[in-house]
Design a protein around this motif. Structure first.
Motif, PDB file in Angstrom:
ATOM      1  N   ALA A 259       0.837  -1.199   0.000  1.00  0.00           N
ATOM      2  CA  ALA A 259       0.000   0.000   0.000  1.00  0.00           C
ATOM      3  C   ALA A 259       0.869   1.245   0.000  1.00  0.00           C
ATOM      4  CB  ALA A 259      -0.917  -0.011   1.213  1.00  0.00           C
ATOM      5  N   ASP A 260       0.255   2.362  -0.438  1.00  0.00           N
ATOM      6  CA  ASP A 260       0.950   3.639  -0.368  1.00  0.00           C
ATOM      7  C   ASP A 260       0.792   4.207   1.043  1.00  0.00           C
ATOM      8  OD1 ASP A 260      -1.620   4.581  -0.184  1.00  0.00           O
ATOM      9  OD2 ASP A 260      -1.691   5.386  -2.221  1.00  0.00           O
ATOM     10  N   SER A 262      -0.996   6.372   2.269  1.00  0.00           N
ATOM     11  CA  SER A 262      -2.381   6.633   2.669  1.00  0.00           C
ATOM     12  C   SER A 262      -3.168   5.363   2.901  1.00  0.00           C
ATOM     13  CB  SER A 262      -3.086   7.491   1.608  1.00  0.00           C
ATOM     14  OG  SER A 262      -3.146   6.792   0.370  1.00  0.00           O
ATOM     15  N   ASP A 264      -3.901   3.025   0.451  1.00  0.00           N
ATOM     16  CA  ASP A 264      -4.508   2.496  -0.771  1.00  0.00           C
ATOM     17  C   ASP A 264      -3.621   1.414  -1.368  1.00  0.00           C
ATOM     18  OD1 ASP A 264      -6.617   4.285  -0.532  1.00  0.00           O
ATOM     19  OD2 ASP A 264      -5.523   5.865  -1.631  1.00  0.00           O
ATOM     20  N   THR A 268      -1.285  -6.097  -5.215  1.00  0.00           N
ATOM     21  CA  THR A 268      -2.034  -7.076  -4.425  1.00  0.00           C
ATOM     22  C   THR A 268      -1.785  -8.479  -4.951  1.00  0.00           C
ATOM     23  OG1 THR A 268      -3.998  -6.874  -5.828  1.00  0.00           O
ATOM     24  CG2 THR A 268      -3.848  -5.394  -3.938  1.00  0.00           C
ATOM     25  N   SER A 275      -8.257  -4.037   1.882  1.00  0.00           N
ATOM     26  CA  SER A 275      -7.192  -3.288   2.547  1.00  0.00           C
ATOM     27  C   SER A 275      -7.484  -3.146   4.039  1.00  0.00           C
ATOM     28  CB  SER A 275      -7.032  -1.909   1.903  1.00  0.00           C
ATOM     29  OG  SER A 275      -8.246  -1.173   2.019  1.00  0.00           O
TER      30      SER A 275
END
Length: 618
Positions: A259-260, A262, A264, A268, A275
């Motif tokens: 994930a980043d 944030s 998101d 995957t 998430s």
């Protein structure tokens, strides 16, 4: 016997009975209650012996398994996230390599700037363009995770360098969303790496798009507007890393993703299940491993230092603890099976106990009726009930013998009393006679003499023997009597006899059997002086726990080993053996006074001497 039977039935059934005369009848009326009590007691004991160890073992197995699995999974998750981060760190490594060429080398930066701004290319510029394309084409074509690389430096022609198209115009290519993002994004510095998931348009066909992760690294410093003059754009294929993530899904329902900052998802695995909200923790930004339990799953996450990508591993608790659940089911199944076996065993042992109690009651019926017939005795003692039956039968058989033994004991006591009366009459006569002789000798000599002294000492001995009816006296009185006897013997044997006294004042009030020491001292003197010219006798008194030990030691001829064995054996018999009357009588008197036990010890070595110890419990 009826009272014994009544108490036995009451303790077994736990109910109060009627009169003792109806005890046997009550057994038949309480069969059901007796069987139920036996069954409940036996079942409780068996369950304690079977279910409690099984429960403890199962609980320990579950605890150890959960602890081991959780520790192993946590370690594996940490290793997995470290591998994922190491895998993604190749991206900033490639960007750093390109940055060294286009940002740190002034010649390359100048040539790139000239090529992007010129309207016509000279031979040197074409040659420089070939070199610059080769710098970005090598990693783009050799690294399977790189889709393409763009190099942009601000210019008036709206151009950029592409690993796929060479020099490209912004208004003539389809993929320009990266440039819009670059223009709108505020970069905090040249070292910052920014990631943007996007769809790369490869052709005029609307379906001809490729999912990429575009990583931006600014270079060239900042212009007047505070915006980077240039940027290195690397389009990374997330499908390449997704294949690696699929290799880490060891547990059923588990999945991994990247994930980043944030939260998101960027990359995957195929089994991606959604998430996970990121925690508000400074430790995550510092690259520490974060573990948490969220939504019935064990979540582990760690952030890479350069890209700021967060690798997340999610393992459902249901899959994680499938083995402990299986152990729980097995433990419950074994508990149910053990309970069934316990019930069967309790029924069997109840039936056996009931038969044994019935046998005990049958024996007690014979004793209650004073029946002389003896019930059958068990051939082999196997449990406590058969031991009770054997003891009852032994008591039943010994009743008549005990009555006969009591009668004989009473007869012996009467005989002893008769002999005691006779022994008292003879010393009285001798004492009166000695007093007459004493005064006759005094009249003849008109003064005290040795004969008078000996007569007086002998009279004291007889007076001590006749004084009182109590068979127990103090140690002080008994030793005084022994001293009087020794003084009498010293008058006779003069310097041939030496006596050593080893006593302590605090023992003077200890109780001893009357005239128990004088016969032993007499034996030592009589036998010792008959065999040798000089004799030493020692009288030693010591406390040993709660017992007073009085030891009479001499250096006489000793006792041969065979005779010593016969003397010791005579202490255990009821009749005197040999000529040692003093030893035998003293041993029997101590036994009658203190009960069965070894109250006299005889040690002797031929040619060395003899030591006799008397033990008086206090």
């Amino acid at each position: 016997m009826r009272k014994i039977l009544y108490a036995l039935l009451s303790s077994i059934t736990g109910k109060r009975q009627g009169s003792s005369s109806t005890s046997i009848k009550y057994v038949k009326q309480s069969d059901a209650a007796l069987a139920r009590k036996f069954f409940a007691d036996n079942l409780r004991r068996v369950i304690v012996l079977s279910l409690i160890p099984l429960t403890i073992l199962g609980s320990l197995s579950i605890f150890i398994t959960v602890w081991y699995i959780r520790g192993s999974v946590e370690q594996n998750s940490e290793n997995r996230l470290n591998q994922i981060n190491q895998l993604t760190e190749v991206i900033p490594a490639e960007l750093d390599s390109l940055s060294l060429s286009f940002d740190k080398d002034p010649k390359i930066k100048l040539r790139l700037k000239n090529i992007l701004n010129t309207t016509s290319f000279s031979f040197e510029e074409v040659e420089a363009l070939f070199y610059l394309r080769n710098v970005i084409d090598v990693p783009a074509n050799s690294k399977s995770y790189i889709h393409s690389i763009y190099i942009y430096y601000e210019n008036s022609q709206g151009r950029f360098l592409s690993s796929r198209d060479g020099i490209a115009q912004m208004d003539s290519v389809l993929d320009t969303s990266w440039y819009t993002f670059y223009q709108s994004k505020v970069f905090s510095g040249e070292e910052e790496l920014v990631t943007q998931p996007r769809e790369l348009v490869a052709s005029s066909d609307p379906n001809g798009t490729t999912q990429v992760l575009t990583v931006y690294q600014p270079f060239g410093g900042l212009n007047e507007d505070g915006h980077p003059r240039g940027v290195i754009v690397m389009n990374v294929l997330p499908s390449y890393f997704a294949k690696s993530l699929n290799l880490f899904n060891d547990w059923q329902g588990s999945y991994s993703y990247i994930a980043d900052p944030s939260g998101d998802p960027l990359i995957t695995s195929d089994s991606f299940g959604g998430s996970i909200p990121l925690p508000e923790s400074e430790q995550l930004a510092e690259g520490h491993l974060i573990r948490s339990s969220l939504g019935g799953a064990l979540v582990t996450m760690k952030q890479s230092p350069r890209l700021a990508w967060i690798a997340v591993s999610v393992i459902p608790t249901k899959a994680l603890y499938s083995l402990p659940r299986m152990i729980v089911y097995i433990t419950l199944a074994l508990s149910v099976f053990s309970l069934l076996l316990s019930i069967i065993y309790a029924l069997w042992i109840t039936r056996k106990n009931y038969r044994q109690v019935t046998q005990i009651v049958h024996v007690l019926e014979h004793a209650d009726r004073h029946d002389d017939t003896v019930p059958a005795m068990p051939d082999k003692i196997q449990d406590v009930y058969e031991l009770i039956v054997k003891n009852i039968l032994d008591t039943f058989l010994e009743q008549k013998y005990l009555r006969i033994q009591l009668s004989e004991r009473q007869a012996k006591m009467e005989l002893l009393e008769l002999k005691a009366l006779q022994s008292q009459m003879n010393p009285h006569f001798m004492s009166n006679t000695l007093h007459s002789i004493y005064w006759k000798a005094f009249q003849l000599t008109r003064s005290p003499n040795d004969a008078c002294v000996m007569i007086e000492q002998l009279s004291d001995l007889l007076e001590y023997a006749l004084r009182g009816t109590d068979d127990a006296v103090t140690l002080h009185d008994e030793l005084a009597n022994v001293r009087g006897y020794i003084e009498l013997q010293k008058t006779r044997f003069s310097d041939r006899l030496q006596v050593i006294w080893d006593t302590r004042a605090e023992m003077k009030d200890c109780r001893v059997v009357k005239i128990s020491m004088q016969p032993l001292v007499e034996n030592s003197i009589h036998i010792g002086l008959a065999a040798q010219d000089q004799l030493a006798v020692k009288v030693k008194c010591r406390m040993n726990g709660a017992n007073l030990h009085v030891t009479i030691i001499d250096n006489g001829p000793g006792i041969p080993l065979e005779r010593l064995k016969r003397i010791r054996a005579s202490f255990e018999s009821d009749s005197m053996q040999g000529k040692h009357v003093g030893l035998f009588n003293t041993s029997k008197r101590l036994t009658l006074h203190y009960g069965a036990g070894k109250w006299m010890r005889v040690l002797s070595k031929e040619g060395k001497g003899t030591a006799i110890t008397l033990i008086f419990p206090q």
